[in-house]
Structures are given as C-alpha cells and as structure tokens.
Design a protein around this motif. Structure first.
Motif, mmCIF file in Angstrom:
data_model
loop_
_atom_site.group_PDB
_atom_site.id
_atom_site.type_symbol
_atom_site.label_atom_id
_atom_site.label_comp_id
_atom_site.label_asym_id
_atom_site.label_seq_id
_atom_site.Cartn_x
_atom_site.Cartn_y
_atom_site.Cartn_z
ATOM 1 N N GLY A 142 0.814 -1.220 0.000
ATOM 2 C CA GLY A 142 0.000 0.000 0.000
ATOM 3 C C GLY A 142 0.839 1.257 0.000
ATOM 4 O O GLY A 142 0.574 2.199 -0.764
ATOM 5 N N LEU A 143 1.874 1.287 0.846
ATOM 6 C CA LEU A 143 2.717 2.474 0.913
ATOM 7 C C LEU A 143 3.535 2.646 -0.359
ATOM 8 O O LEU A 143 3.730 3.773 -0.841
ATOM 9 C CB LEU A 143 3.645 2.382 2.119
ATOM 10 N N ASN A 144 3.995 1.547 -0.946
ATOM 11 C CA ASN A 144 4.753 1.646 -2.197
ATOM 12 C C ASN A 144 3.879 2.164 -3.340
ATOM 13 O O ASN A 144 4.341 2.943 -4.188
ATOM 14 C CB ASN A 144 5.345 0.283 -2.556
ATOM 15 N N ARG A 145 2.599 1.738 -3.367
ATOM 16 C CA ARG A 145 1.685 2.271 -4.379
ATOM 17 C C ARG A 145 1.451 3.765 -4.168
ATOM 18 O O ARG A 145 1.382 4.538 -5.127
ATOM 19 C CB ARG A 145 0.351 1.510 -4.324
ATOM 20 N N HIS A 146 1.333 4.167 -2.903
ATOM 21 C CA HIS A 146 1.152 5.595 -2.602
ATOM 22 C C HIS A 146 2.380 6.393 -3.046
ATOM 23 O O HIS A 146 2.245 7.485 -3.628
ATOM 24 C CB HIS A 146 0.922 5.770 -1.098
ATOM 25 N N ARG A 147 3.558 5.876 -2.793
ATOM 26 C CA ARG A 147 4.789 6.556 -3.229
ATOM 27 C C ARG A 147 4.830 6.701 -4.747
ATOM 28 O O ARG A 147 5.210 7.754 -5.263
ATOM 29 C CB ARG A 147 6.019 5.767 -2.755
ATOM 30 N N LYS A 148 4.439 5.636 -5.450
ATOM 31 C CA LYS A 148 4.469 5.685 -6.919
ATOM 32 C C LYS A 148 3.464 6.711 -7.444
ATOM 33 O O LYS A 148 3.783 7.476 -8.381
ATOM 34 C CB LYS A 148 4.136 4.294 -7.478
#
Length: 258
Positions: free
Chosen positions: A84-90
C-alpha cells in the motif's frame, strides 16, 4: 502559553493537543518550546525529558527484518506489507512529475499542498509498526534484535529504478522509533550485523546464495527447510541478537586466584 512578540509578551494563548500529549507535557516538559510556522499553520515543538525504564532480563528474542516489499517481518510471525505504501509513493512520484512538467501557478500551488504528504504517511506507518513490535515484546518479556543498516545506501548495488525506492524508504526512522519506544518500557534492543541473514538457514545455519531462489522463498540446500525468506532472515537476526546479548553479559576477565 505565552510568547514574545515585537509588542511585548502575549500571555494566555490557548493551544490544542490530545489528552495523552497534554499529560506528557505536564509531567515531562523541560526547557523552552519553539513556535514553528508551517504551511499556514502554527505548531508548538516542546521537548520532553522522559526517564528510561529499567531494562528487564529477556526470556526470548524477536528478530526484525526490514525491507521494501515487506516493511518489517518479525520472527514471531508478524509481517507489515509495504504494498500500500509503495503504491502511494508511486502515485505521488508520478503526480509530482506531471505537475512539474506543467509548470503553471495552479500546479505549483498543488505541489506546495502535497509537500511532505508522502513523508507524513511513511512516518505514520512507521509509528504503527514500531508500536506493535514493542507492545508484543513487552507482553512476552522478549528483547528486540534489529539490523544495523548504517551505510546501506552506499553498500547496496541496485539498478537505477530500484535506487529511488531504496533512498526514499526511511529504514533509520523505523529503527529509531522501535528503539525509543522500547527504552520507555524497558525492552532490551540489540543491533546485529545483517550480512548473509537472507542466505543463512535459521535451522542448520548453512549459508549459500542458492538458498534464496527468489525474493519471497527460502529453501535450504543442506537440511531442506522451506520458509518465507523474510521470516527466515528475522529468525537469524533473533539468534544473533541473543548471542550478542549473552556475550555481553559474560566477563572476559580472568578468574581470581584462589
């Protein structure tokens, strides 16, 4: 609160905070408090001097393996996924690139509004993860073994797209959150060398790079143990933390003469 202004000291200015923070301020606040203006709002930065609890003797150890795909994996089964956090960063990275290319006044206003949003999200995630790890260690009277990741950005050899992900992730912040939360409740924390923890078998301790066929799987070529790679690494960290703790308690001085 009261503050100095160009017109003299202004007293009895109300401020807002949670009940928990207010109790901490009343009991532990030391020194002056800074008034900071950020994004059109004012914040009080107060320093609190909280005494460390006396560390207890651990009955076991919890190893914590940090990563990007899984933010934190412990040797007792807890895993904080980073999807979830990696998708938010992207999404934030793509949005910033789009707005910077546009370059209009409205785009700059949006960029200003989005500033630090990603770091606030990561900080909140790190707080939640560290609180859960320390709470479980306190409940089970266990110590915490952490990886010593100092200099990881200089040591890691990654492709260019992977460097952005590595450099944007706050490994040190999560480790610092775990350490200070642990000190407040007396949980011992030991830092260990993470070298080869992902290639070493946590059962027979056979080390081979072929033990890790892919990112998520671990299969020992000596004893045949099959496990999740991060779980296996966290168990190795727990073993090393226990060994370091026991070695520190043993004295290297010679025994007194009879």
């Amino acid at each position: 609160m009261s503050i100095w202004t160009t017109a003299g000291r202004v007293k009895s200015i109300p401020f807002a905070c949670s009940a928990e923070v207010l109790a901490m301020l009343r009991e532990h606040r030391k020194g002056e408090t800074d008034l900071v203006a950020r994004d059109g709002a004012f914040y009080l930065m107060a320093a609190c001097n909280v005494a460390e609890a006396e560390a207890f003797e651990p009955t076991g150890w919890i190893g914590v393996d940090l990563g990007i795909t899984n933010i934190a994996t412990t040797s007792i089964g807890y895993r904080a996924a980073g999807r979830g956090l990696n998708r938010h960063r992207k999404r934030m990275q793509d949005l910033r690139a789009k707005l910077q290319t546009k370059g209009t006044k409205s785009a700059k206003r949006v960029l200003k509004r989005l500033s630090r949003k990603e770091s606030r999200r990561a900080r909140d995630v790190n707080h939640c993860i560290s609180k859960r790890i320390v709470t479980e260690a306190e409940r089970t009277t266990a110590g915490i073994g952490l990886e010593d990741l100092s200099g990881i950005r200089q040591r890691a050899r990654l492709r260019k797209p992977q460097r952005v992900t590595l450099h944007s992730w706050a490994f040190a912040q999560l480790g610092a959150f775990v350490a200070y939360k642990a000190k407040r409740v007396g949980v011992p924390v030991v830092y260990v060398d993470p070298a080869y923890t992902s290639q070493e078998c946590s059962v027979c301790h056979y080390t081979d790079r072929r033990n890790r066929p892919d990112q998520a799987a671990f299969a020992c070529r000596s004893c045949g143990v099959v496990a999740h790679a991060d779980r296996n690494a966290s168990r190795n960290i727990a073993h090393r933390a226990e060994a370091a703790w026991n070695a520190g308690r043993r004295s290297s001085a010679p025994a007194p003469a009879p």
